[in-house]
Write a protein that holds these residues in place. Structure first.
Motif, mmCIF file in Angstrom:
data_model
loop_
_atom_site.group_PDB
_atom_site.id
_atom_site.type_symbol
_atom_site.label_atom_id
_atom_site.label_comp_id
_atom_site.label_asym_id
_atom_site.label_seq_id
_atom_site.Cartn_x
_atom_site.Cartn_y
_atom_site.Cartn_z
ATOM 1 N N SER A 106 41.181 43.438 41.188
ATOM 2 C CA SER A 106 42.251 43.544 40.196
ATOM 3 C C SER A 106 42.928 42.196 39.969
ATOM 4 C CB SER A 106 43.273 44.578 40.669
ATOM 5 O OG SER A 106 44.340 44.650 39.785
ATOM 6 N N ALA A 107 43.180 41.459 41.037
ATOM 7 C CA ALA A 107 43.791 40.132 40.902
ATOM 8 C C ALA A 107 42.840 39.169 40.205
ATOM 9 C CB ALA A 107 44.166 39.593 42.286
ATOM 10 N N ARG A 108 41.548 39.254 40.525
ATOM 11 C CA ARG A 108 40.573 38.389 39.873
ATOM 12 C C ARG A 108 40.512 38.652 38.379
ATOM 13 N NH1 ARG A 108 35.799 38.365 37.624
ATOM 14 N NH2 ARG A 108 35.652 40.617 37.796
ATOM 15 N N ARG A 109 40.514 39.923 37.984
ATOM 16 C CA ARG A 109 40.476 40.262 36.560
ATOM 17 C C ARG A 109 41.717 39.776 35.827
ATOM 18 N NH1 ARG A 109 38.056 46.309 35.722
ATOM 19 N NH2 ARG A 109 35.951 45.852 36.452
ATOM 20 N N ALA A 110 42.873 39.889 36.466
ATOM 21 C CA ALA A 110 44.109 39.419 35.834
ATOM 22 C C ALA A 110 44.045 37.916 35.575
ATOM 23 C CB ALA A 110 45.305 39.755 36.713
ATOM 24 N N MET A 111 43.507 37.155 36.532
ATOM 25 C CA MET A 111 43.391 35.711 36.348
ATOM 26 C C MET A 111 42.375 35.365 35.271
ATOM 27 S SD MET A 111 43.724 33.969 40.079
ATOM 28 C CE MET A 111 42.437 34.901 40.848
ATOM 29 N N VAL A 112 41.225 36.017 35.295
ATOM 30 C CA VAL A 112 40.164 35.715 34.330
ATOM 31 C C VAL A 112 40.621 36.021 32.909
ATOM 32 C CG1 VAL A 112 37.874 36.453 33.558
ATOM 33 C CG2 VAL A 112 38.269 35.928 35.942
ATOM 34 N N ARG A 113 41.340 37.123 32.729
ATOM 35 C CA ARG A 113 41.820 37.475 31.398
ATOM 36 C C ARG A 113 42.819 36.463 30.880
ATOM 37 N NH1 ARG A 113 42.424 43.808 32.304
ATOM 38 N NH2 ARG A 113 40.299 44.399 31.779
ATOM 39 N N PHE A 114 43.664 35.953 31.767
ATOM 40 C CA PHE A 114 44.676 35.015 31.293
ATOM 41 C C PHE A 114 44.086 33.648 30.971
ATOM 42 C CE2 PHE A 114 47.994 31.856 31.687
ATOM 43 C CZ PHE A 114 48.910 32.363 30.781
ATOM 44 N N ILE A 115 43.201 33.142 31.816
ATOM 45 C CA ILE A 115 42.656 31.806 31.562
ATOM 46 C C ILE A 115 41.515 31.842 30.550
ATOM 47 C CG2 ILE A 115 43.321 30.969 33.831
ATOM 48 C CD1 ILE A 115 40.426 31.112 34.684
#
Length: 134
Positions: free
Chosen positions: A49-58
């Motif tokens: 979940s944390a990885r997806r949040a970062m990937v979506r933002f960057i």
């Protein structure tokens, strides 16, 4: 989600997290990192979940390294089952995290973008974190 490919050995005991992280406490790959300030266990679902949040933002511009791996099995009994009859099956895998452990690293992005991506990722994690710069 992350989990070990092969599990050869028996189910492990639950143990306490004591002390601070000595290894994996510095930035090794990226320019910016998120570091744990409290101790706890992070499940593979929370890491994803944390990885997806970062990937979506960057928007897939930067490179992200995941520096933790959930390799500790967690067993649980179903609800309304009587006590006894041994240890039940593995429900999930968790990563033990001590204070000072680097969780994620990012490179090839601006500092403001990295800071905001880590802020969004920290909301998904059950422990307190801080952002460090190389």
């Amino acid at each position: 989600m992350l989990q070990p490919k092969r599990t050869k050995y028996r189910k492990t005991f639950r143990w306490r997290l004591k002390g601070k992280a000595v290894r994996w406490s510095t930035i090794a790959f990226g320019d910016y990192a998120i570091k744990a300030t409290t101790r706890g266990f992070i499940t593979s679902r929370q890491i994803e979940s944390a990885r997806r949040a970062m990937v979506r933002f960057i928007k897939r511009w930067g490179k992200i390294w995941i520096r933790i791996f959930p390799d500790k099995p967690f067993t649980a009994k179903p609800l309304e089952v009587p006590m006894g009859w041994g240890k039940w099956s593995v429900e999930m895998y968790r990563a033990p995290v001590k204070p000072g452990r680097v969780l994620f690293e990012i490179t090839w992005v601006e500092p403001e973008v990295a800071r905001e991506a880590f802020r969004l990722a920290s909301y998904k994690l059950p422990i307190k974190t801080k952002i460090i710069v190389d």
